[in-house]
Every structure is written in structure tokens, then in C-alpha cells.
Scaffold this active site. Structure first.
Site, PDB file in Angstrom:
ATOM      1  N   ASP A  59      54.677  -1.978 -30.607  1.00 20.75           N
ATOM      2  CA  ASP A  59      53.471  -2.668 -31.030  1.00 20.75           C
ATOM      3  C   ASP A  59      52.417  -3.272 -30.066  1.00 20.75           C
ATOM      4  O   ASP A  59      52.861  -3.497 -28.831  1.00 20.75           O
ATOM      5  CB  ASP A  59      53.892  -3.815 -31.986  1.00 20.75           C
ATOM      6  N   HIS A  73      57.290  -4.304 -27.796  1.00 23.87           N
ATOM      7  CA  HIS A  73      55.889  -4.563 -27.435  1.00 23.87           C
ATOM      8  C   HIS A  73      55.358  -3.912 -26.323  1.00 23.87           C
ATOM      9  O   HIS A  73      55.925  -4.110 -25.253  1.00 23.87           O
ATOM     10  CB  HIS A  73      55.486  -6.003 -27.576  1.00 23.87           C
TER      11      HIS A  73
HETATM   12 NI    NI Z   1      51.918  -6.998 -33.527  1.00 25.06          NI
END
Ligand code: NI
Length: 500
Positions: free
Chosen positions: A303, A447
Site C-alpha cells: 500500500d 507498504h
Molecule cells: Ni494506506
């Protein structure tokens, strides 16, 4: 003398738009009544700035100060970095950090719900070999609701000098004159705007830019010269009136703003739909290409990118023959379309994580759609395929968000394994947790905005491979039972029907 009377400024809650003219048209069409003084016919909204396409600026990258949950806060703070302008980067970093510190210190009880939110997004006001202009939009939630400040930092590339917006003006007399012009314009704006709050000081005039005609656009923070409901208050001073007030660098900034390559014209909703495929896209990401009912599949999801760490991650994934799903932020994607194309070409799946990582549960439907559509448009325009999956920022998004996603032909994807990587600087610990928690059919939250996560990737891939895992994109987990728009998915084989 006549000055523009921009109707957009009267509309409540237009603050988040940030000057994309087509969105203003969308919102203007939604039946919000304009006060009488705002109904002068306008060719287009003069205070809306058509921003510069960041992907056209060489050496530009995004920097994520923080994105995610920290303590009881939802924080997403990103700013641009241009390779040949380190002082500008330093200044932007300083400004964003200071604002975040101030917000964090102002604090709130640990159990406040909804969680207080801090969000920084940016646009390029101008870009030329001589001048750069970066507009930061700094928003935060307070007891009284959402509030945004705007500041535009300028940079003289020929001298390597950071400038405040007020430095675009020819000294103190020009500032006083401009303040007078703006005040008399604001006096025509009706009772929500308070021209007497305006003073000729540099702090108040900290966000100056130009519209495509070269008119000087002066914008204020929420509540700075108006009541809360006034939203974004801005004034466009016609180019000919503004020119004598500009400094030498101000004139160069004006030229740069007018001449720069602008953000691409958005696709229509129909064009986005046409770019959508029935099945999840990307050559090697077809549902059913791997039989995850029989094999040990795991879907790594990254992400908050793309960003400066992403290309290193793509190298690592390629070296291990692994595919992943990237929930990309639209604003970041618009700055680095090259990374999106690489994801597509290397068999990964590009998915939608909203335009500026706002907590969607705090937004009305029209703004949720805006966050998703702008991102869809950017992705579709870049890789020729509209995303079919979305993940709400902070993972927060229930039936309402899923329903909106469904109308946009996307399924909502959460996760069932959290690597808890964002707050961890130790790649070894991130890898240990991820490997320990992985299970067949898992959707793993990671991430690519976080460098330690990318450092952890080789070990995660090596150890999970050794345990017999195959790395697939999210749709592959679901095999031939294709993912249904509007449904919520949390792990392999588990979905929540929207209309139970
Ligand atoms: Ni996010």
C-alpha cells in the site's frame, strides 16, 4: 474596476478539491444553491488552478513523511522532492513536519472516535527550468470538523533559493496594494466572508499561484477570512492588474505557470468503464492461472506507493519470480506513472487506494467517489486498465464504501495478515512477523512506502518460498470464482456479500 466573482468559493465543502476544474464542474452540478452575488456568468472558475503534470518534471519523486495509524491518529503526509532542488525539499519537509508536530501535540484523548486525521497532499503550481512552485494542502480534523490550510512554496532554480509566496510580489508596497484589491473583492462575497480579517502580511498571503490565463490567484486557509462554512476562499486578480505588482521572480513564476504541461484531461466515467476489463487485469494475474485451492498461495499487498522505494521492491520481486498487488495512491501514481507501467509489465496488479489517503468513512459519498474516480482515471490513463480492486485507507470502509466501489466496478479488499511494518525500522522483525503469520490464502498487508519493508522483502520471499508458498495477486486467490464488485474480501475464499 471589475474583478471576478468566483461562484465556487461560496460553496461549502469545496475545500478538498484543490483546483481541479472538472471536479468543480461536477460539484457545481449537484444542486448547491449559490448566493445571489455569485451568479455573475463566468467562462470558467478563475480561482481554480490547472496544476502542472508532476510526471513531466525530471527528477521528481514523492516523499512520505508518514502514512498510517500512529497512536490514536490517522496520518498521511506526503510532499514532493525534486532532485536538483534539495533546499526546496528541506523546506517542504520542515513545513510538513512542523504542522504534524503541532497537530500531534494539540492531542486528543486516546480513545477519541472517530480518530483525528491529518492529511497533506500537494500539487505543482508551476515548473520551468527557472522556477518551481509547490502547493501544500494541509488538512486536519478538529472538533468542529475538517479544516484545510494552503501554502505555496516557490523555488528559484537559477539561484537555488527558496521563496515564500509573498516574494513573488515587488516588496511591501505591492503587498499593501494587493491586499486592498483582494479586500474590496471579498467585500462583494456576501456575509460568509469577512474582509476585515484581511491584513497585508506575508503570513496571510502565503499561497499565491496563477491560473492558466496568468491571473494571480490568492487563496486563504479555511476560516482565515470567512466563517467555517465559507470553504476555500480565493480571489483571482486579472493578469494585467497583477503584473505591476509582481517581482522579477514573480513574473518568471507567472510565465512558468502558464507555459507548463498541465495535468492530463481526465477521462469521462464512460471512458474509465471502457478501460475496465471484466476479469481482473494484468497478463499473468488472471483468476485461475494458479490453482490456489490446491497450492499454498499467499497474496502480498503493498500500500501507499508508488514512491522512491518501489523500484527496488520491483527488482526484488522480479528476482524471486513473485507477483504482488499494489494498492496505489492516486496522487503518488500521477507523479510516477513509470512505476505503474513497470508493475503492469512485470505481472503485478495495480489497485486503487484513494487519491490522497483520506479516511473515507469521514467523507460524504460524493467525496468518496471523487477519491476513487480520480485514482481510477490516473491508473487507467497510465496503464490502459482501470483497477478492479480498491482498499480503503486505514482499512476503514464498510458497506457504504463497498457500495460506491461496486458502482465503480471495484471489489473492496482488506487483509487478514498485518505485517505491522510501518512503525518498525527493523527489516528482520517485519520478516519474522510476516512469515510467522502467513497461511495459505492469506492477504498480507505491507507498504512499499516504507524502506524497512522493502529491506525485509528478500527474506520474506526466501522463507515463504522455502515453506512451499507461491506469490500471487489477490484475484488469483479466488481462482475461477471471480471477485464481485461491491463485495468485501478479507482473505482467500472469504468474502462478505454486500446485500446480506
Ligand atoms: Ni494506506
Amino acid at each position: 474596476m471589475h474583478y471576478y466573482r468566483p461562484y465556487g468559493d461560496f460553496m461549502p465543502n469545496l475545500r478538498f478539491i484543490g483546483g481541479i476544474a472538472w471536479m468543480a464542474v461536477t460539484i457545481a452540478g449537484c444542486g448547491v444553491a449559490n448566493p445571489p452575488s455569485a451568479q455573475a456568468p463566468m467562462p470558467s472558475e478563475p480561482t481554480l488552478i490547472n496544476y502542472v503534470d508532476p510526471s513531466a518534471v525530471q527528477g521528481l519523486n514523492t516523499r512520505t513523511l508518514f502514512s498510517g495509524e500512529t497512536g490514536n491518529l490517522h496520518v498521511h503526509a506526503v510532499y514532493p522532492a525534486v532532485a536538483d532542488a534539495p533546499r526546496l525539499t528541506e523546506k517542504l519537509h520542515g513545513t510538513v513536519s512542523e504542522e504534524l508536530d503541532r497537530f500531534t501535540r494539540s492531542g486528543s484523548p486516546a480513545d477519541t472516535l472517530p480518530k483525528p486525521e491529518f492529511n497533506v497532499d500537494w500539487q505543482l503550481a508551476a515548473a520551468s527550468p527557472e522556477v518551481l512552485g509547490v502547493r501544500l494542502r494541509i488538512g486536519h480534523s478538529m472538533e468542529s470538523g475538517w479544516s484545510e490550510a494552503r501554502t505555496t512554496v516557490w523555488y528559484d532554480r537559477t539561484k537555488g533559493r527558496v521563496l515564500d509566496s509573498a516574494d513573488l510580489l515587488a516588496g511591501r508596497p505591492a503587498l499593501v496594494t494587493l491586499a486592498g484589491i483582494v479586500r474590496s473583492e471579498l467585500a462583494l462575497r456576501g456575509p460568509l466572508v469577512t474582509p476585515n480579517a484581511l491584513r497585508p502580511d506575508r503570513e496571510m498571503f502565503d499561497s499565491l499561484g496563477f491560473n492558466p490565463r496568468g491571473d494571480l490567484v490568492v487563496e486563504f486557509d479555511d476560516k482565515q477570512v470567512g466563517l467555517e462554512v465559507a470553504g476555500r476562499v480565493a480571489v483571482a486578480v486579472p493578469s494585467a492588474t497583477a503584473a505591476p505588482l509582481l517581482s522579477e521572480v514573480g513574473l518568471r513564476a507567472q510565465r512558468a505557470a502558464v507555459q507548463a504541461k498541465k495535468v492530463p484531461v481526465p477521462m469521462s466515467r464512460e471512458e474509465i468503464k471502457a478501460a475496465s476489463t471484466d476479469k481482473p487485469p494484468a497478463r499473468s494475474s488472471k483468476a485461475g492461472s494458479v490453482d490456489c485451492a490446491r497450492l499454498r498461495c499467499v497474496a502480498l499487498t503493498y500500500d501507499d506507493g508508488p514512491g522512491p522505494e518501489t523500484s527496488r521492491l520491483l527488482d526484488i520481486l522480479r528476482a524471486h519470480g513473485a507477483r504482488a498487488t499494489f494498492f496505489s495512491i492516486g496522487s503518488n501514481a500521477s507523479a510516477r506513472p513509470d512505476l505503474l507501467r513497470r508493475m503492469r509489465d512485470e505481472g503485478h496488479l495495480v489497485a486503487n487506494h484513494g487519491w490522497s489517503h483520506r479516511d473515507l468513512t469521514m467523507l460524504p459519498s460524493i467525496k468518496i467517489s471523487d477519491q476513487l474516480i480520480r485514482t481510477q482515471h490516473t491508473i487507467a490513463q497510465t496503464i490502459g486498465q482501470a483497477p478492479t480492486l480498491m482498499r480503503p485507507p486505514y482499512g476503514d470502509g464498510g458497506i457504504q464504501v463497498a457500495a460506491i466501489a461496486g458502482r465503480l466496478n471495484m471489489a473492496l479488499v482488506r487483509w487478514n495478515v498485518d505485517s505491522e511494518d510501518r512503525q518498525d525500522a527493523d527489516p528482520r522483525a517485519i520478516a519474522d512477523r510476516t512469515v510467522a503469520r502467513a497461511e495459505p490464502g492469506a492477504i498480507v498487508l505491507l507498504h512499499d512506502s516504507h524502506s524497512a519493508t522493502v529491506d525485509a522483502a528478500p527474506e520474506i520471499l526466501r522463507r515463504l518460498s522455502a515453506a512451499g508458498y507461491i506469490f500471487v495477486t489477490v484475484p488469483e486467490l479466488y481462482g475461477l470464482g471471480e471477485m464481485v464488485p461491491g463485495r468485501i474480501y478479507e482473505s482467500g475464499g472469504v468474502s462478505t456479500a454486500l446485500d446480506r
